[in-house]
Design an enzyme around this catalytic site. Structure first.
Site: not given
Ligand code: G3I
Length: 433
Positions: A211, A325
């Site tokens: 990205e 994805e």
């Molecule tokens: O469980 C954690 C915790 O340990 C952490 O400290 C806290 C931080 O905010 O929250 C929890 O983490 C969450 C994580 O998912 C695991 O469940 C985050 O808040 C949350 O923001 C995170 O979201 C992910 C997002 O990327 C951001 O990294 C989504 O699950 C994931 O599906 C999404 O994937 C992205 C790809 O990497 C890139 N392309 C787009 C795609 C969708 O957004």
């Protein structure tokens, strides 16, 4: 170049898997919202919308689970129908829906090994998970996941070595006072080398940079921490941090495919052109093997022509095309659908089956076998998808489910899985369920 690992040597017997699965194919439980919050702003948006108001009509091959989910009993293993990696993004460690810790973890693992040949970590192989401090790499959770893939004869697509987004950027990289390029290079090499030495050949490819395009950014590039530290060396160049990261990955000598990965780069010509500019800049130094198209898409947007055109641009450059994805939301919230109007009826399940089939068909028809980097869906079951949170955050409305994936919440296969299988088998796409 990569070899597809031989699944048959390591995986469970299909008979055993089928027996295990049979115990899970009970009526579909109610679907909850996504188990995690997400902070990425990435999604393919459009003004089009998709919905179906046709009356449902069940067919003998599809079971109505009464709460709006429809299931099939597949007589195939999806990955076995393809000569390229067929992947799924999974949660691991202590995450919601972890394939190791969730209450249905064993069944989840069984469905995954039954139908997929490759895993992507939905989160736990992002930057801060693996490299929280300059002198500290933390590989335990990722090793559990990569080890699972290795044991089951699967590959892993690494995601992602460099990504600007949110909390997953290691804190020590912000306000870094040393040589940023050297530090970034060590970051990439430290991670790539670890998996290559611990599980040779299993992490077969990486999203080296994710990205980097932003239409609102400088010259169309996202002005991230990485961009600000290492911008283009001169006008017309790609940002230096991208080159540094790919060079470092290449310099490891690992036999892995290196991808540039981005979203909204099929229908959006500006973003596609920028993606190709990055690919061309890297190809000059033979630093890139392929382009990843995230493809968080809808039922009618982008068009099949958009996918074909985008894939063709990459094919014309002799680079691999990887769908990294894929999910297909049955509703486009940016088109104004109200969540209380949502009903996942048989007609819609059939249309979604056809949509998944058409996307896979276009992939096969456009990308020659030697350039097929893989076809990956972003999650296993509808209820674990990131999209409900994304749509809630974007609209303020309560989207309980948008049914974007190939399996129901109870792990039964959806007609959409049959759609992908039809394409992989060269069958005509249809909406029959
Ligand atoms: O469980 C954690 C915790 O340990 C952490 O400290 C806290 C931080 O905010 O929250 C929890 O983490 C969450 C994580 O998912 C695991 O469940 C985050 O808040 C949350 O923001 C995170 O979201 C992910 C997002 O990327 C951001 O990294 C989504 O699950 C994931 O599906 C999404 O994937 C992205 C790809 O990497 C890139 N392309 C787009 C795609 C969708 O957004």
């Amino acid at each position: 170049m990569l070899q597809i690992k031989n699944r048959e040597t390591a995986k469970l017997s299909p008979l055993i898997v089928s027996a295990l699965l049979a115990t899970t194919l009970t009526a579909c439980g109610g679907s909850s919202g996504g188990g995690s919050e997400q902070s990425s702003s990435s999604s393919e948006s459009s003004s089009s919308e998709s919905s179906s108001s046709e009356e449902s009509s069940s067919s003998s091959s599809s079971e109505d689970n009464t709460d709006g989910a429809f299931s099939i009993d597949p007589d195939f293993q999806l990955y076995a129908l393809a000569d390229f990696p067929v992947g799924v993004a999974v949660s691991a460690a202590g995450e919601s829906y972890s394939i190791f810790n969730h209450s249905d973890a064993t069944q989840r693992q069984n469905v995954i090994t039954e139908h997929f040949s490759e895993l992507t970590a939905g989160n736990i192989m992002k930057m801060s998970y693996l490299h929280p401090q300059e002198d500290t790499f933390t590989f335990g959770d990722a090793d559990e996941l990569v080890g699972f893939a290795d044991t089951n004869g699967m590959t892993v697509h690494g995601h992602a070595l460099v990504w600007h987004s949110g909390y997953q950027v290691p804190g020590f990289m912000e306000n870094y006072e040393g040589d940023f390029a050297a530090m970034l290079s060590d970051h990439v090499k430290g991670i790539v080398n670890h998996f290559e030495s611990e599980f040779p050949g299993t992490v077969a490819s990486w999203d080296v940079v994710n990205e980097a395009v932003d239409q609102g950014g400088e010259n169309g590039f996202r002005q991230s921490l990485f961009y600000n530290e290492l911008p283009p060396a001169s006008e017309g160049d790609i940002p230096e941090y991208i080159r540094v990261a790919f060079q470092a990955a290449r310099d490891t000598g690992a036999e892995i495919d290196l991808y540039y990965n981005d979203y909204d780069n099929t229908a959006n010509d500006v973003r596609l052109a920028k993606t190709l500019e990055i690919a061309d800049g890297l190809a000059e130094g033979d630093l890139i093997d392929g382009v990843g198209f995230q493809m968080h898409v809808y039922m009618t947007y982008p068009s099949l022509n958009d996918f074909e055109n985008a894939f063709q641009e990459v094919v014309d450059r002799g680079l691999k095309v990887k769908v990294t994805e894929l999910d297909v939301a049955v509703v486009n919230p940016y088109g104004g659908n109200a969540p209380d109007e949502l009903e996942y009826d048989a007609a819609l399940a059939g249309e979604q089956k056809q949509r998944f089939c058409d996307i896979a068909r276009v992939y096969l028809e456009t990308v020659p076998a030697e350039l097929r980097g893989g076809f990956t869906v972003w999650g296993l079951t509808d209820d674990e998808s990131w999209l409900m949170n994304q749509f809630r955050n974007a609209t303020g409305a309560d989207y309980d489910d948008v049914w974007p994936l190939l399996f129901n919440a109870d792990l039964s296969a959806k007609p959409a899985l049959q759609g992908v299988a039809d394409a992989f088998q060269g069958n005509a796409c249809n909406s029959d369920i």
